[in-house]
Design a protein around this motif. Structure first.
Motif, mmCIF file in Angstrom:
data_model
loop_
_atom_site.group_PDB
_atom_site.id
_atom_site.type_symbol
_atom_site.label_atom_id
_atom_site.label_comp_id
_atom_site.label_asym_id
_atom_site.label_seq_id
_atom_site.Cartn_x
_atom_site.Cartn_y
_atom_site.Cartn_z
ATOM 1 N N GLN A 1 32.003 13.662 -20.233
ATOM 2 C CA GLN A 1 31.571 13.418 -21.851
ATOM 3 C C GLN A 1 30.630 12.195 -21.784
ATOM 4 O OE1 GLN A 1 31.576 15.535 -24.444
ATOM 5 N NE2 GLN A 1 30.017 14.281 -24.931
ATOM 6 N N ILE A 2 31.034 11.286 -21.124
ATOM 7 C CA ILE A 2 30.112 9.906 -20.914
ATOM 8 C C ILE A 2 29.126 10.277 -20.079
ATOM 9 C CG2 ILE A 2 30.201 7.496 -19.926
ATOM 10 C CD1 ILE A 2 33.258 7.581 -20.137
ATOM 11 N N ALA A 3 29.323 10.858 -19.104
ATOM 12 C CA ALA A 3 28.089 11.395 -17.940
ATOM 13 C C ALA A 3 26.914 12.381 -18.956
ATOM 14 C CB ALA A 3 28.353 12.129 -17.069
ATOM 15 N N ARG A 4 27.410 13.211 -19.848
ATOM 16 C CA ARG A 4 26.543 14.156 -20.878
ATOM 17 C C ARG A 4 25.950 13.123 -21.664
ATOM 18 N NH1 ARG A 4 31.166 17.475 -20.341
ATOM 19 N NH2 ARG A 4 30.769 19.569 -19.469
ATOM 20 N N ASN A 5 26.700 12.100 -22.192
ATOM 21 C CA ASN A 5 25.856 11.411 -23.114
ATOM 22 C C ASN A 5 24.758 10.404 -22.461
ATOM 23 O OD1 ASN A 5 27.580 11.980 -25.199
ATOM 24 N ND2 ASN A 5 28.949 10.331 -25.119
ATOM 25 N N LEU A 6 24.728 10.282 -21.142
ATOM 26 C CA LEU A 6 23.864 9.393 -20.535
ATOM 27 C C LEU A 6 22.539 10.391 -20.004
ATOM 28 C CD1 LEU A 6 26.197 7.279 -18.233
ATOM 29 C CD2 LEU A 6 24.899 6.517 -20.140
ATOM 30 N N ALA A 7 22.651 11.402 -19.718
ATOM 31 C CA ALA A 7 21.745 12.153 -19.036
ATOM 32 C C ALA A 7 21.910 13.541 -19.048
ATOM 33 C CB ALA A 7 21.576 11.764 -17.683
ATOM 34 N N PRO A 8 20.707 14.502 -19.308
ATOM 35 C CA PRO A 8 20.737 16.072 -19.411
ATOM 36 C C PRO A 8 21.088 16.310 -18.105
ATOM 37 C CG PRO A 8 18.528 15.119 -20.119
ATOM 38 C CD PRO A 8 19.366 13.847 -19.870
ATOM 39 N N ASP A 9 20.791 15.919 -17.140
ATOM 40 C CA ASP A 9 21.440 16.242 -15.740
ATOM 41 C C ASP A 9 22.564 15.305 -15.538
ATOM 42 O OD1 ASP A 9 21.506 17.485 -13.169
ATOM 43 O OD2 ASP A 9 19.770 16.501 -12.430
ATOM 44 N N TRP A 10 23.423 15.598 -15.889
ATOM 45 C CA TRP A 10 24.681 14.527 -15.903
ATOM 46 C C TRP A 10 25.617 14.797 -14.577
ATOM 47 C CZ3 TRP A 10 29.470 17.146 -15.832
ATOM 48 C CH2 TRP A 10 29.641 18.357 -16.367
ATOM 49 N N ARG A 11 25.670 16.028 -14.261
ATOM 50 C CA ARG A 11 26.627 16.285 -12.939
ATOM 51 C C ARG A 11 26.389 15.310 -11.827
ATOM 52 N NH1 ARG A 11 29.210 20.962 -14.017
ATOM 53 N NH2 ARG A 11 28.092 22.279 -15.255
ATOM 54 N N PRO A 12 25.208 14.808 -11.349
ATOM 55 C CA PRO A 12 24.955 13.743 -10.302
ATOM 56 C C PRO A 12 25.857 12.501 -10.933
ATOM 57 C CG PRO A 12 22.785 14.903 -10.678
ATOM 58 C CD PRO A 12 23.877 15.264 -11.846
ATOM 59 N N LEU A 13 25.877 12.009 -11.822
ATOM 60 C CA LEU A 13 26.479 10.926 -12.317
ATOM 61 C C LEU A 13 27.955 10.602 -12.297
ATOM 62 C CD1 LEU A 13 24.508 10.191 -15.639
ATOM 63 C CD2 LEU A 13 24.282 9.202 -13.335
ATOM 64 N N MET A 14 28.578 12.003 -11.941
ATOM 65 C CA MET A 14 30.032 12.085 -12.218
ATOM 66 C C MET A 14 30.757 11.231 -10.917
ATOM 67 S SD MET A 14 30.982 13.516 -14.656
ATOM 68 C CE MET A 14 32.847 13.461 -14.156
ATOM 69 N N ALA A 15 30.382 11.403 -9.626
ATOM 70 C CA ALA A 15 30.840 10.551 -8.749
ATOM 71 C C ALA A 15 30.668 9.166 -8.792
ATOM 72 C CB ALA A 15 30.239 11.026 -7.124
ATOM 73 N N PRO A 16 29.366 8.566 -9.234
ATOM 74 C CA PRO A 16 29.514 7.004 -9.481
ATOM 75 C C PRO A 16 30.343 6.860 -10.575
ATOM 76 C CG PRO A 16 27.105 8.163 -9.512
ATOM 77 C CD PRO A 16 28.327 9.105 -9.041
ATOM 78 N N LEU A 17 30.230 7.491 -11.891
ATOM 79 C CA LEU A 17 31.005 6.979 -12.970
ATOM 80 C C LEU A 17 32.400 7.281 -12.617
ATOM 81 C CD1 LEU A 17 30.146 8.479 -16.571
ATOM 82 C CD2 LEU A 17 32.676 8.418 -15.807
#
Length: 78
Positions: A27-43
């Motif tokens: 949910q945090i990743a989705r709030n940050l970017a439309p293409d949120w999946r690449p954010l999951m590992a660093p998040l």
């Protein structure tokens, strides 16, 4: 997105939680970017660092997940 931005986003989301509730890192990743999946590992990595610092809790199955959880996790206030 750099780590300080992720850190701020995680802390803001966790701070906004009602007591005894959790949030999904996605949910945090989705709030940050439309293409949120690449954010999951660093998040997730940043969330684990925050947990190690005692600033948040990373839970799995309602229990503290430890330093290297596998599978889905939830974030909560410390």
């Amino acid at each position: 997105m750099i780590e300080p931005d992720l850190r701020r986003a995680i802390l803001a989301q966790v701070d906004a939680l009602r007591p005894d509730t959790t949030c999904c890192p996605s949910q945090i990743a989705r709030n940050l970017a439309p293409d949120w999946r690449p954010l999951m590992a660093p998040l997730r990595a940043e969330a684990l660092l925050l947990a190690a610092e005692g600033r948040i809790r990373v839970l799995q199955g309602g229990r503290d997940a430890g330093p290297a959880p596998r599978g889905p996790v939830r974030l909560a206030r410390s």
